[in-house]
Design a protein around this motif. Sequence first.
Motif, mmCIF file in Angstrom:
data_model
loop_
_atom_site.group_PDB
_atom_site.id
_atom_site.type_symbol
_atom_site.label_atom_id
_atom_site.label_comp_id
_atom_site.label_asym_id
_atom_site.label_seq_id
_atom_site.Cartn_x
_atom_site.Cartn_y
_atom_site.Cartn_z
ATOM 1 N N LEU A 67 -4.527 6.602 -1.009
ATOM 2 C CA LEU A 67 -3.774 5.367 -0.820
ATOM 3 C C LEU A 67 -4.005 4.453 -2.022
ATOM 4 O O LEU A 67 -5.144 4.272 -2.460
ATOM 5 C CB LEU A 67 -4.230 4.634 0.443
ATOM 6 C CG LEU A 67 -3.785 5.169 1.809
ATOM 7 C CD1 LEU A 67 -4.281 6.587 2.058
ATOM 8 C CD2 LEU A 67 -4.298 4.256 2.915
ATOM 9 N N GLU A 68 -2.925 3.893 -2.550
ATOM 10 C CA GLU A 68 -3.043 2.997 -3.698
ATOM 11 C C GLU A 68 -2.575 1.591 -3.335
ATOM 12 O O GLU A 68 -1.525 1.406 -2.719
ATOM 13 C CB GLU A 68 -2.221 3.510 -4.876
ATOM 14 C CG GLU A 68 -2.354 2.622 -6.119
ATOM 15 C CD GLU A 68 -1.587 3.150 -7.319
ATOM 16 O OE1 GLU A 68 -1.728 2.577 -8.416
ATOM 17 O OE2 GLU A 68 -0.847 4.140 -7.155
ATOM 18 N N HIS A 69 -3.369 0.619 -3.740
ATOM 19 C CA HIS A 69 -3.004 -0.797 -3.598
ATOM 20 C C HIS A 69 -2.098 -1.135 -4.780
ATOM 21 O O HIS A 69 -2.535 -1.226 -5.919
ATOM 22 C CB HIS A 69 -4.281 -1.643 -3.615
ATOM 23 C CG HIS A 69 -4.082 -3.081 -3.256
ATOM 24 N ND1 HIS A 69 -3.106 -3.880 -3.823
ATOM 25 C CD2 HIS A 69 -4.749 -3.878 -2.379
ATOM 26 C CE1 HIS A 69 -3.184 -5.086 -3.318
ATOM 27 N NE2 HIS A 69 -4.169 -5.121 -2.428
ATOM 28 N N LYS A 70 -0.822 -1.352 -4.497
ATOM 29 C CA LYS A 70 0.173 -1.528 -5.562
ATOM 30 C C LYS A 70 0.347 -2.982 -5.975
ATOM 31 O O LYS A 70 0.910 -3.269 -7.030
ATOM 32 C CB LYS A 70 1.525 -0.973 -5.095
ATOM 33 C CG LYS A 70 1.504 0.499 -4.728
ATOM 34 C CD LYS A 70 1.407 1.392 -5.933
ATOM 35 C CE LYS A 70 2.695 1.444 -6.701
ATOM 36 N NZ LYS A 70 2.663 2.433 -7.805
ATOM 37 N N ILE A 120 0.856 -1.187 0.000
ATOM 38 C CA ILE A 120 0.000 0.000 0.000
ATOM 39 C C ILE A 120 0.892 1.237 0.000
ATOM 40 O O ILE A 120 1.746 1.402 0.873
ATOM 41 C CB ILE A 120 -0.940 0.027 1.218
ATOM 42 C CG1 ILE A 120 -1.727 -1.281 1.325
ATOM 43 C CG2 ILE A 120 -1.863 1.227 1.139
ATOM 44 C CD1 ILE A 120 -2.640 -1.561 0.152
ATOM 45 N N ASP A 121 0.680 2.115 -0.968
ATOM 46 C CA ASP A 121 1.489 3.326 -1.117
ATOM 47 C C ASP A 121 0.604 4.553 -0.946
ATOM 48 O O ASP A 121 -0.479 4.628 -1.534
ATOM 49 C CB ASP A 121 2.143 3.340 -2.497
ATOM 50 C CG ASP A 121 2.958 4.587 -2.747
ATOM 51 O OD1 ASP A 121 3.771 4.940 -1.875
ATOM 52 O OD2 ASP A 121 2.780 5.221 -3.814
ATOM 53 N N VAL A 122 1.054 5.505 -0.118
ATOM 54 C CA VAL A 122 0.336 6.773 0.019
ATOM 55 C C VAL A 122 0.790 7.686 -1.114
ATOM 56 O O VAL A 122 1.893 8.220 -1.096
ATOM 57 C CB VAL A 122 0.587 7.434 1.389
ATOM 58 C CG1 VAL A 122 -0.251 8.706 1.507
ATOM 59 C CG2 VAL A 122 0.252 6.473 2.518
ATOM 60 N N LYS A 123 -0.081 7.841 -2.105
ATOM 61 C CA LYS A 123 0.284 8.621 -3.295
ATOM 62 C C LYS A 123 0.345 10.101 -3.005
ATOM 63 O O LYS A 123 1.167 10.829 -3.576
ATOM 64 C CB LYS A 123 -0.731 8.363 -4.411
ATOM 65 C CG LYS A 123 -0.717 6.958 -4.973
ATOM 66 C CD LYS A 123 -1.679 6.831 -6.141
ATOM 67 C CE LYS A 123 -1.313 7.773 -7.274
ATOM 68 N NZ LYS A 123 -2.228 7.621 -8.432
ATOM 69 N N ASP A 124 -0.551 10.591 -2.126
ATOM 70 C CA ASP A 124 -0.612 12.032 -1.891
ATOM 71 C C ASP A 124 -1.284 12.309 -0.560
ATOM 72 O O ASP A 124 -2.111 11.521 -0.088
ATOM 73 C CB ASP A 124 -1.387 12.725 -3.017
ATOM 74 C CG ASP A 124 -1.127 14.223 -3.079
ATOM 75 O OD1 ASP A 124 -0.203 14.699 -2.390
ATOM 76 O OD2 ASP A 124 -1.848 14.920 -3.817
ATOM 77 N N SER A 132 -8.541 -4.007 -4.335
ATOM 78 C CA SER A 132 -7.665 -4.835 -5.159
ATOM 79 C C SER A 132 -6.509 -4.022 -5.726
ATOM 80 O O SER A 132 -6.509 -2.778 -5.689
ATOM 81 C CB SER A 132 -8.468 -5.468 -6.313
ATOM 82 O OG SER A 132 -9.551 -6.216 -5.821
ATOM 83 N N ALA A 133 -5.513 -4.726 -6.268
ATOM 84 C CA ALA A 133 -4.344 -4.082 -6.860
ATOM 85 C C ALA A 133 -4.764 -3.111 -7.956
ATOM 86 O O ALA A 133 -5.609 -3.422 -8.788
ATOM 87 C CB ALA A 133 -3.395 -5.136 -7.419
ATOM 88 N N GLY A 134 -4.162 -1.922 -7.943
ATOM 89 C CA GLY A 134 -4.468 -0.893 -8.923
ATOM 90 C C GLY A 134 -5.556 0.070 -8.482
ATOM 91 O O GLY A 134 -5.742 1.117 -9.111
#
Length: 210
Positions: free
Chosen positions: A75-78, A53-57, A143-145
Amino acid sequence: MVAILKNDGAVAPIIGALLLVLLTVVLGGLVAAAVMGDGVFGSISSSTPMAVIDVKDAVGGVPNAVQYKENYLILEHKGGDPLDLDSTFIVLSGDGSSYVGKVGSGGFKVYGQVIAKYFDLTPDGTCATYRSNNPSIEDGVWSAGEVLVLNGDDSINGTDASTVRVSVGGYSDTSNNYGFREGAEVTVKVFDSITDRVIAEDVVSVRAVE
């Protein structure tokens, strides 16, 4: 007993019987664990989902310069396992602000270490803002993406029931809205509620609203 110990032929059957009893006990435990898969043994054997999980902004600030509803974390599921939203919760922490009391009925803003807990990420029973910000999670799975957008007013601004709980310093009776100070480092932790373990963790710096 002395006679038995001196007789190798008598010792072997005794050892064999003890080993058989031990094996029976072990097998019995394994069967119990399989039968009770959804109980205590199930919780022990459950595995925590693995996801990146990446915090994009992170954008926002605190009143009076910025309103709580202008605070966003994306938050993005990578990649990794899809996350069931009914068994996933998120905790945000960082320097910021919340409102104590019911908005519009008197109260005051407090500043300090904010802890915002999202106990339910499913779209059911949440405010219209949260649902409209997150159309990709209508199926109840992250889910991813896919991205998850969190807003400072996801608590419905304290006017309705909310699964977002916000505390600031020693205050826990807030309206459950929040804002993080510009430039503050916000820690984002994603948990699995079944195993109560961290799935992912990230730290992001809050930028000013443009």
